[in-house]
Design an enzyme around this catalytic site. Structure first.
Site, PDB file in Angstrom:
ATOM      1  N   LYS A 133       0.989  -1.415  -0.060  1.00 40.81           N
ATOM      2  CA  LYS A 133      -0.002  -0.125   0.095  1.00 40.81           C
ATOM      3  C   LYS A 133       0.947   1.194   0.052  1.00 40.81           C
ATOM      4  O   LYS A 133       2.092   1.168   0.532  1.00 40.81           O
ATOM      5  CB  LYS A 133      -0.876   0.069   1.164  1.00 40.81           C
ATOM      6  CG  LYS A 133      -2.043   0.912   1.345  1.00 40.81           C
ATOM      7  CD  LYS A 133      -3.310   0.275   0.630  1.00 40.81           C
ATOM      8  CE  LYS A 133      -4.377   0.942   0.204  1.00 40.81           C
ATOM      9  NZ  LYS A 133      -5.769   0.223   0.414  1.00 40.81           N
ATOM     10  N   GLY A 245     -20.650   6.516   4.072  1.00 42.19           N
ATOM     11  CA  GLY A 245     -19.834   6.875   3.021  1.00 42.19           C
ATOM     12  C   GLY A 245     -20.455   6.882   1.796  1.00 42.19           C
ATOM     13  O   GLY A 245     -21.442   5.912   1.523  1.00 42.19           O
ATOM     14  N   TYR A 246     -20.504   7.789   0.793  1.00 46.15           N
ATOM     15  CA  TYR A 246     -21.380   7.682  -0.253  1.00 46.15           C
ATOM     16  C   TYR A 246     -20.279   7.991  -1.486  1.00 46.15           C
ATOM     17  O   TYR A 246     -20.625   8.719  -2.447  1.00 46.15           O
ATOM     18  CB  TYR A 246     -22.251   8.382  -0.492  1.00 46.15           C
ATOM     19  CG  TYR A 246     -23.709   7.906  -1.201  1.00 46.15           C
ATOM     20  CD1 TYR A 246     -24.022   6.670  -0.817  1.00 46.15           C
ATOM     21  CD2 TYR A 246     -24.187   8.673  -2.178  1.00 46.15           C
ATOM     22  CE1 TYR A 246     -24.944   5.992  -2.048  1.00 46.15           C
ATOM     23  CE2 TYR A 246     -25.010   8.176  -3.227  1.00 46.15           C
ATOM     24  CZ  TYR A 246     -25.383   6.777  -3.118  1.00 46.15           C
ATOM     25  OH  TYR A 246     -26.456   6.275  -4.033  1.00 46.15           O
ATOM     26  N   GLY A 247     -19.032   7.553  -1.559  1.00 46.74           N
ATOM     27  CA  GLY A 247     -18.029   7.770  -2.539  1.00 46.74           C
ATOM     28  C   GLY A 247     -18.201   6.821  -3.695  1.00 46.74           C
ATOM     29  O   GLY A 247     -19.235   6.194  -4.049  1.00 46.74           O
TER      30      GLY A 247
END
Ligand code: GLU
Length: 442
Positions: A133, A245-247
């Site tokens: 990552k 979350g609404y990504g």
């Protein structure tokens, strides 16, 4: 962990207004390390697999860590210095694979945890990958497109010698998008002097991206949710769904669940949330967010807070934001029967124990959100063979991988009489240990 990094990061925060949330975030994170929390389930798995202490030690440390300093000229002519990271957790099963995060919370401790989860995630879905990552401590929402391009190019050249198509392959994550992957690839190509699209995934289609990559995480979460609903006898038709979350990963799953008859009763983003017991239309929510900048104030809804979707009345809860959102403070108030972790690490180990006692079925992140990296793998494979699949082919292959990963995890749970998280860890770590033994590393 963050405590050790504190002087460096604080210095950056004081001098760098583009990473301005850092002070607040560090105060939260210095109390407990994300990485230490991430390692906790490993102990239970080690007991089940009867792993020697030395193997646990090996798995608890990343193979390699790189920290880079990124001086960038901002649009106002001033130079700001950002800190970037790339962590390779494990490469026994193949090249390290995992995204790049741009967020004020990013610190070495968090990137180590995210890299470790990538190793486990890639193992659960059986990809020929290890885990890695990367990230930059910055607030992309406060930066211009030109600044983000300079930052991305600078990061790409700073880590170019640390990565490679057969060594460590980045992709997008929170705060990064396909355009940034394109800039990153361009910079890498200039350095190595060859066209190598397999250096990075989640790229635009025009430069070797895969069909279906943009919606892949949500699509994978959807396939896993359908399998979980079948396995635990919970009909999805008419089920109420709450999403924190609404990504970019939450929006597709909301749409797919809506299409099979679920009601989206609550959503939130970083500025607030919306609740309507009768359900909200996922696409209209997207349009509302586009025109107002937030999901809050959606017509017909009641305004709720950013973390409130976690505790509203619902059948299916999907945390799709950041780590450590479900804690010992709010886990008691979770009302859903099924919890699908679309974010990485949304549940703390303390909260996990509470949820288990309450009988909430938790489908862990390393299984539930593995659709993104699975289509990244498909993208990498297509880049290497120079032959591209149709959207239908990608979707079919993704479904096969996700359904098999769910079944393998479920079977492991039954075999060892454990919950889904422990089952997923046990499955993944046994595959990893087999690879490390075959290589003679342990
Ligand atoms: N950032 C995504 C994840 O956390 C995708 C990583 C990738 O495609 O390599 O799984």
């Amino acid at each position: 962990m963050c405590i050790r990094e504190l002087p460096v990061t604080l210095e950056g925060a004081e001098h760098n207004k583009y990473a301005s949330n850092m002070l607040q975030v560090i105060n939260v994170q210095s109390q407990s390390s994300v990485y230490e929390k991430a390692l906790e389930p490993l102990r239970e798995t080690a007991k089940i697999l009867d792993l020697h202490e030395s193997i646990v030690k090996v798995l608890s440390e990343p193979e390699k860590t790189l920290i880079v300093s990124l001086p960038i000229r901002m649009d106002d002519g001033q130079i700001e210095v950002f800190t970037g990271y790339r962590v390779r957790h494990n490469t026994a099963r193949g090249p390290a694979k995992g995204g790049i995060r741009y967020h004020p919370n990013v610190c070495l401790d968090e990137v180590k945890a995210l890299a470790y989860w990538m190793t486990l995630k890639n193992g659960v879905v059986g990809l020929a990958y290890g885990g890695g990552k990367g990230g930059i401590t910055c607030d992309p929402k406060k930066m211009s497109k030109a600044e983000l391009e300079r930052l991305t190019r600078s990061y790409a050249s700073a880590i170019a010698r640390f990565i490679g198509p057969n060594l460590d392959v980045p992709a997008s994550d929170v705060g990064t998008d396909s355009q940034m992957m394109g800039w990153f690839m361009d910079e890498y190509i200039k350095i190595v002097g060859q066209s190598l699209p397999s250096i990075i995934t989640a790229k635009p289609l025009s430069i070797g991206g895969s069909k279906g990559r943009e919606t892949a995480t949500g699509r994978g979460t959807f396939f896993v949710t359908v399998e979980a609903a079948k396995a635990f006898s919970m009909p999805l038709k008419g089920a109420s769904v709450s999403i924190q979350g609404y990504g970019k990963v939450a929006r597709p799953v909301a749409q797919y669940l809506y299409d099979v008859g679920c009601k989206i009763v609550a959503v939130s983003d970083s500025t607030g949330g919306a609740y309507n017991a009768k359900g909200m239309h996922p696409l209209k929510l997207v349009e509302h967010k586009k025109s107002t900048g937030s999901v809050k104030g959606f017509p017909g809804s009641i305004e709720i807070g950013v973390v409130d979707p976690i505790t509203v009345d619902c059948d299916v809860l999907i945390p799709a934001a950041l780590e450590n959102q479900i804690t010992e403070k709010n886990a008691h108030e979770v009302k859903s029967k099924l919890l699908i972790e679309e974010a990485n690490g949304p549940t703390t180990p303390e909260a996990d124990k509470i949820l288990r006692k309450k009988g909430v079925i938790v489908i862990p992140d390393i299984l539930a959100n593995a659709g993104g990296v699975t289509v990244s793998y498909f993208e990498w494979v297509q880049n290497r063979m120079g032959y591209y699949w149709t959207e239908e082919e990608v979707d079919e292959k993704l479904k096969t991988v996700m359904v098999k990963a769910f079944t393998d995890t479920y079977e492991t749970c039954k075999e060892h009489e454990v919950d889904m998280r422990t089952g997923a860890y046990t499955l993944s770590i046994s595959r990893l240990v087999d690879a490390m033994k075959a290589l003679g590393r342990i």
